[in-house]
Design a protein around this motif. Structure first.
Motif, PDB file in Angstrom:
ATOM      1  N   ILE A 114       0.816  -1.210   0.000  1.00 55.92           N
ATOM      2  CA  ILE A 114       0.000   0.000   0.000  1.00 55.92           C
ATOM      3  C   ILE A 114       0.853   1.264   0.000  1.00 55.92           C
ATOM      4  CG2 ILE A 114      -0.240   0.026   2.526  1.00 55.92           C
ATOM      5  CD1 ILE A 114      -2.851   1.154  -0.114  1.00 55.92           C
ATOM      6  N   VAL A 115       1.973   1.271   0.715  1.00 54.96           N
ATOM      7  CA  VAL A 115       2.823   2.461   0.750  1.00 54.96           C
ATOM      8  C   VAL A 115       3.501   2.665  -0.602  1.00 54.96           C
ATOM      9  CG1 VAL A 115       4.807   3.557   1.857  1.00 54.96           C
ATOM     10  CG2 VAL A 115       3.139   2.315   3.243  1.00 54.96           C
ATOM     11  N   ALA A 116       3.879   1.581  -1.258  1.00 51.01           N
ATOM     12  CA  ALA A 116       4.443   1.695  -2.605  1.00 51.01           C
ATOM     13  C   ALA A 116       3.418   2.278  -3.569  1.00 51.01           C
ATOM     14  CB  ALA A 116       4.914   0.327  -3.092  1.00 51.01           C
ATOM     15  N   LEU A 117       2.154   1.860  -3.423  1.00 54.65           N
ATOM     16  CA  LEU A 117       1.092   2.435  -4.253  1.00 54.65           C
ATOM     17  C   LEU A 117       0.983   3.932  -4.006  1.00 54.65           C
ATOM     18  CD1 LEU A 117      -1.407   2.266  -6.102  1.00 54.65           C
ATOM     19  CD2 LEU A 117      -2.761   1.710  -4.066  1.00 54.65           C
ATOM     20  N   ARG A 118       1.001   4.335  -2.755  1.00 56.41           N
ATOM     21  CA  ARG A 118       0.918   5.764  -2.437  1.00 56.41           C
ATOM     22  C   ARG A 118       2.100   6.525  -3.018  1.00 56.41           C
ATOM     23  NH1 ARG A 118      -0.917   4.854   3.908  1.00 56.41           N
ATOM     24  NH2 ARG A 118      -3.033   4.121   3.426  1.00 56.41           N
ATOM     25  N   GLY A 119       3.269   5.894  -3.048  1.00 55.91           N
ATOM     26  CA  GLY A 119       4.429   6.531  -3.646  1.00 55.91           C
ATOM     27  C   GLY A 119       4.244   6.752  -5.132  1.00 55.91           C
ATOM     28  N   SER A 120       3.672   5.775  -5.830  1.00 57.84           N
ATOM     29  CA  SER A 120       3.445   5.921  -7.274  1.00 57.84           C
ATOM     30  C   SER A 120       2.431   7.026  -7.556  1.00 57.84           C
ATOM     31  CB  SER A 120       2.962   4.592  -7.869  1.00 57.84           C
ATOM     32  OG  SER A 120       1.636   4.283  -7.467  1.00 57.84           O
ATOM     33  N   VAL A 121       1.430   7.136  -6.708  1.00 58.00           N
ATOM     34  CA  VAL A 121       0.427   8.190  -6.870  1.00 58.00           C
ATOM     35  C   VAL A 121       1.045   9.554  -6.565  1.00 58.00           C
ATOM     36  CG1 VAL A 121      -1.792   9.073  -6.059  1.00 58.00           C
ATOM     37  CG2 VAL A 121      -1.469   6.608  -6.331  1.00 58.00           C
ATOM     38  N   ALA A 122       1.938   9.600  -5.580  1.00 57.20           N
ATOM     39  CA  ALA A 122       2.585  10.864  -5.210  1.00 57.20           C
ATOM     40  C   ALA A 122       3.409  11.417  -6.361  1.00 57.20           C
ATOM     41  CB  ALA A 122       3.455  10.660  -3.974  1.00 57.20           C
ATOM     42  N   ILE A 123       4.044  10.544  -7.133  1.00 61.69           N
ATOM     43  CA  ILE A 123       4.817  11.017  -8.290  1.00 61.69           C
ATOM     44  C   ILE A 123       3.887  11.674  -9.304  1.00 61.69           C
ATOM     45  CG2 ILE A 123       6.214  10.250 -10.250  1.00 61.69           C
ATOM     46  CD1 ILE A 123       7.438   8.152  -8.403  1.00 61.69           C
ATOM     47  N   PHE A 124       2.711  11.115  -9.493  1.00 54.09           N
ATOM     48  CA  PHE A 124       1.722  11.728 -10.382  1.00 54.09           C
ATOM     49  C   PHE A 124       1.261  13.069  -9.807  1.00 54.09           C
ATOM     50  CE2 PHE A 124      -1.989  11.983 -13.117  1.00 54.09           C
ATOM     51  CZ  PHE A 124      -1.573  11.315 -14.264  1.00 54.09           C
ATOM     52  N   GLN A 125       1.149  13.125  -8.489  1.00 54.65           N
ATOM     53  CA  GLN A 125       0.754  14.361  -7.824  1.00 54.65           C
ATOM     54  C   GLN A 125       1.773  15.473  -8.082  1.00 54.65           C
ATOM     55  OE1 GLN A 125       0.758  14.068  -3.564  1.00 54.65           O
ATOM     56  NE2 GLN A 125      -0.279  16.020  -3.246  1.00 54.65           N
ATOM     57  N   VAL A 126       3.052  15.127  -8.138  1.00 50.20           N
ATOM     58  CA  VAL A 126       4.091  16.124  -8.402  1.00 50.20           C
ATOM     59  C   VAL A 126       3.817  16.828  -9.732  1.00 50.20           C
ATOM     60  CG1 VAL A 126       6.541  16.455  -8.968  1.00 50.20           C
ATOM     61  CG2 VAL A 126       5.892  15.007  -7.041  1.00 50.20           C
ATOM     62  N   MET A 127       3.422  16.052 -10.750  1.00 47.06           N
ATOM     63  CA  MET A 127       3.143  16.648 -12.053  1.00 47.06           C
ATOM     64  C   MET A 127       1.996  17.655 -11.969  1.00 47.06           C
ATOM     65  SD  MET A 127       3.669  13.627 -14.868  1.00 47.06           S
ATOM     66  CE  MET A 127       2.266  12.659 -14.320  1.00 47.06           C
ATOM     67  N   GLY A 128       0.939  17.270 -11.256  1.00 46.29           N
ATOM     68  CA  GLY A 128      -0.203  18.172 -11.125  1.00 46.29           C
ATOM     69  C   GLY A 128       0.147  19.442 -10.383  1.00 46.29           C
ATOM     70  N   LEU A 129       0.831  19.307  -9.245  1.00 49.59           N
ATOM     71  CA  LEU A 129       1.195  20.487  -8.463  1.00 49.59           C
ATOM     72  C   LEU A 129       2.165  21.373  -9.236  1.00 49.59           C
ATOM     73  CD1 LEU A 129       0.967  22.007  -5.792  1.00 49.59           C
ATOM     74  CD2 LEU A 129       2.858  20.604  -4.914  1.00 49.59           C
ATOM     75  N   PHE A 130       3.105  20.768  -9.943  1.00 48.47           N
ATOM     76  CA  PHE A 130       4.068  21.518 -10.737  1.00 48.47           C
ATOM     77  C   PHE A 130       3.365  22.372 -11.792  1.00 48.47           C
ATOM     78  CE2 PHE A 130       6.361  21.314 -14.877  1.00 48.47           C
ATOM     79  CZ  PHE A 130       7.315  22.303 -14.614  1.00 48.47           C
ATOM     80  N   VAL A 131       2.446  21.794 -12.526  1.00 45.88           N
ATOM     81  CA  VAL A 131       1.731  22.543 -13.567  1.00 45.88           C
ATOM     82  C   VAL A 131       0.926  23.680 -12.950  1.00 45.88           C
ATOM     83  CG1 VAL A 131      -0.103  22.398 -15.309  1.00 45.88           C
ATOM     84  CG2 VAL A 131       1.666  20.634 -15.207  1.00 45.88           C
ATOM     85  N   ALA A 132       0.254  23.406 -11.830  1.00 44.93           N
ATOM     86  CA  ALA A 132      -0.551  24.443 -11.185  1.00 44.93           C
ATOM     87  C   ALA A 132       0.320  25.620 -10.740  1.00 44.93           C
ATOM     88  CB  ALA A 132      -1.294  23.853  -9.985  1.00 44.93           C
ATOM     89  N   LEU A 133       1.437  25.334 -10.091  1.00 44.24           N
ATOM     90  CA  LEU A 133       2.311  26.407  -9.615  1.00 44.24           C
ATOM     91  C   LEU A 133       2.981  27.141 -10.767  1.00 44.24           C
ATOM     92  CD1 LEU A 133       3.979  24.735  -6.493  1.00 44.24           C
ATOM     93  CD2 LEU A 133       2.001  26.261  -6.592  1.00 44.24           C
ATOM     94  N   LEU A 134       3.284  26.423 -11.832  1.00 43.10           N
ATOM     95  CA  LEU A 134       3.872  27.070 -13.002  1.00 43.10           C
ATOM     96  C   LEU A 134       2.897  28.077 -13.611  1.00 43.10           C
ATOM     97  CD1 LEU A 134       6.356  27.074 -14.903  1.00 43.10           C
ATOM     98  CD2 LEU A 134       5.166  25.359 -16.289  1.00 43.10           C
ATOM     99  N   LEU A 135       1.637  27.707 -13.693  1.00 46.72           N
ATOM    100  CA  LEU A 135       0.619  28.617 -14.236  1.00 46.72           C
ATOM    101  C   LEU A 135       0.488  29.865 -13.360  1.00 46.72           C
ATOM    102  CD1 LEU A 135      -2.153  26.025 -15.183  1.00 46.72           C
ATOM    103  CD2 LEU A 135      -0.708  27.306 -16.774  1.00 46.72           C
ATOM    104  N   ILE A 136       0.498  29.661 -12.059  1.00 43.86           N
ATOM    105  CA  ILE A 136       0.362  30.798 -11.142  1.00 43.86           C
ATOM    106  C   ILE A 136       1.595  31.693 -11.210  1.00 43.86           C
ATOM    107  CG2 ILE A 136       0.170  31.445  -8.701  1.00 43.86           C
ATOM    108  CD1 ILE A 136      -1.397  28.737  -8.356  1.00 43.86           C
TER     109      ILE A 136
END
Length: 524
Positions: A82-104
């Motif tokens: 389960i923690v490995a799954l959360r890690g894989s999702v967190a990497i996807f989260q980095v992409m989303g947060l990066f794009v949002a902050l870049l736009l701002i």
């Protein structure tokens, strides 16, 4: 008006900052909380994909993209936990947060790290629940790609936009639909006061070709994976059959709260959540009208605001399809990014007070739901071992997992299958077992023909025990399992016997009818 580009925060700096933020969040709560319900639903699918099964065809699932993303990373790490799954999702989260902050950051009047930090707090507050960070990040990526198109609407960018929309649909068909609607809105907006209509048609065709190419992974699965085409088609027909995309909940309008029966804290959270439900629609309407007026008057508008405006209403559909805070969180990012981008262009006396209000109200609504905060506030979380990793969970989840371990040890040892229905799909990956039933999350009423197929699967699997969670979801009696799946329930009653001493009356525990088998769960 804007500072020279070289004074802006660099793309690399924003990427590093986004990665650091997500890493810190993962350290804070990557080992906190666990849900046998929705998080278990995703975890089961990823485990099965790692073993060669196909989403939708072999088990009830979301669209395939997220499973193959997680399974690929987890296979590289050699960990299906389960923690490995959360890690894989967190990497996807980095992409989303990066794009949002870049736009701002790209729309700020001046380079301003404090404002970026405040925006980050606002955004990550709404990044809940973590197993749905795919959906949250997909909505942000759509805003980013549409903003990219608005900045310079060349033929290549039309094609690239379509390509991204098609790829997003591989992870979630609903996001694909929202991306198509948002793209159409932006493309129509781009034609305002443009005389070259034939050129627009060519570009729109390139966009459509891009969508088709982006969706090629699913098309290839339809063509090349045996049985996937029919399963995929049936999954589409099912939503047409039930005439909904989710089990609906009433919208929590602020004026409908029972102020006398809830605490002050819950009242504040309830009022704010209701206002956010209103805000996503109001923003979608007003922002669309405003950017259109600006276009007619040939006035410059932040590209990210245009993108957010045309995606806000499509995503509002998702929020209202099941009007709870979880679905609000997955739908609110066009509103958040649109507001933060707009405020970034304003003078400090306007920007800071309104940004602080948005951040503060976001925290008041959402912090309460994050698992690490819940453990900290309740001080009642206990440590248990899940997939060889220590995880802190609330006492109720710990007792549920203890029950499952006891049942599995006694009635389904040595890898034997079992059934937990209609909820708790997370029980299967907890023990690395295959569900006898295709429908691992049995929420909706099913036809007799569908139930008969499930019964045949149960016969083949010969489960050691069956746990029916007899609970009326959303308080609706018609959603109890014996009402939604009457044929399967009858088969269970005819072929299994209920243990008389279940620790909870809502847990109906059945074992195969055998005269020599002890009928008592507590016996050894």
């Amino acid at each position: 008006m804007h500072q020279p580009q070289e004074n802006k925060l660099s793309v690399f700096q924003i990427l590093v900052f986004s990665s650091l933020v997500v890493f810190v969040l993962f350290l804070w709560q990557g080992h906190k909380g666990f849900s046998l319900w929705d998080e278990g639903f995703l975890w089961y699918g990823v485990q099965r994909v790692m073993l060669g099964e196909v989403p939708i065809r072999d088990f009830m699932s979301y669209d395939p993209g997220r499973y193959y993303w997680s399974a690929t990373l987890m296979r590289l790490w050699g960990d299906n936990g389960i923690v490995a799954l959360r890690g894989s999702v967190a990497i996807f989260q980095v992409m989303g947060l990066f794009v949002a902050l870049l736009l701002i950051a790209r729309n700020a009047r001046t380079p301003n790290f404090p404002y970026l930090l405040l925006s980050t707090i606002t955004l990550v507050a709404w990044m809940y629940p973590r197993h749905k960070l795919f959906d949250i990040s997909l909505s942000i990526l759509l805003i980013g790609v549409l903003a990219f198109l608005v900045q310079n609407p060349t033929r290549r960018r039309y094609f690239f936009t379509g390509l991204c929309v098609g790829l997003v649909a591989v992870f979630g068909r609903n996001h694909g639909v929202y991306g198509v609607l948002g793209s159409l809105g932006v493309m129509i907006w781009l034609t305002i006061r443009q005389a070259d209509k034939p050129e627009f048609i060519k570009r729109a065709m390139l966009w459509a070709i891009g969508v088709a190419i982006g969706y090629v992974p699913i098309l290839l699965m339809v063509l090349l994976v045996p049985g996937f085409a029919s399963a995929f088609w049936e999954s589409l027909l099912f939503f047409l059959e039930i005439k909904a995309t989710n089990l609906t909940l009433p919208v929590p309008w602020p004026w409908r709260l029972d102020f006398d029966s809830i605490s002050v804290g819950k009242t504040i959270r309830g009022v704010l959540a209701g206002l956010f439900f209103i805000a996503i629609v109001v923003f979608g309407i007003l922002a669309t009208i405003w950017v259109t007026q600006q276009k007619f008057h040939k006035r410059a508008v932040p590209s990210a605001l245009v993108a957010a405006a045309f995606l806000a209403l499509p995503y509002a559909h998702y929020a209202y399809s099941r009007a709870d805070v979880s679905h609000l969180a997955k739908s609110i990012f066009p509103l958040l990014i649109g507001c933060l981008v707009l405020l970034a262009t304003k003078p400090a006396k306007i920007k800071w007070p309104l940004a602080l209000v948005l951040c503060g109200s976001s925290l008041l609504v959402m912090v309460h739901f994050h698992p690490a905060w819940q453990c900290r506030a309740s001080k009642q979380c206990v440590n248990i071992v899940i997939s060889d990793t220590e995880v802190s969970v609330d006492a109720r989840t710990a007792s549920e997992i203890a029950l499952l371990k006891k049942l599995a040890a006694k009635y389904a040892p040595d890898g034997q299958s079992f059934i937990t229905t209609p909820f708790w799909p997370g029980a299967y990956p907890l023990f690395e077992r295959k569900s006898p039933m295709w429908e691992i999350y049995a929420l909706f009423s099913r036809s007799e023909s569908f139930q008969q197929l499930e019964i045949e699967r149960i016969k083949v699997a010969n489960p050691g025990f069956i746990l029916i969670f007899d609970f009326p979801l959303d308080g609706r009696e018609e959603l109890r399992f014996h009402n939604t799946h009457a044929l399967i329930h009858r088969y269970i009653l005819d072929n299994f016997e209920m243990l008389p001493d279940s620790p909870n009356p809502t847990y109906q525990i059945y074992t195969v009818k055998k005269t020599t088998q002890s009928k008592h769960f507590g016996s050894r």
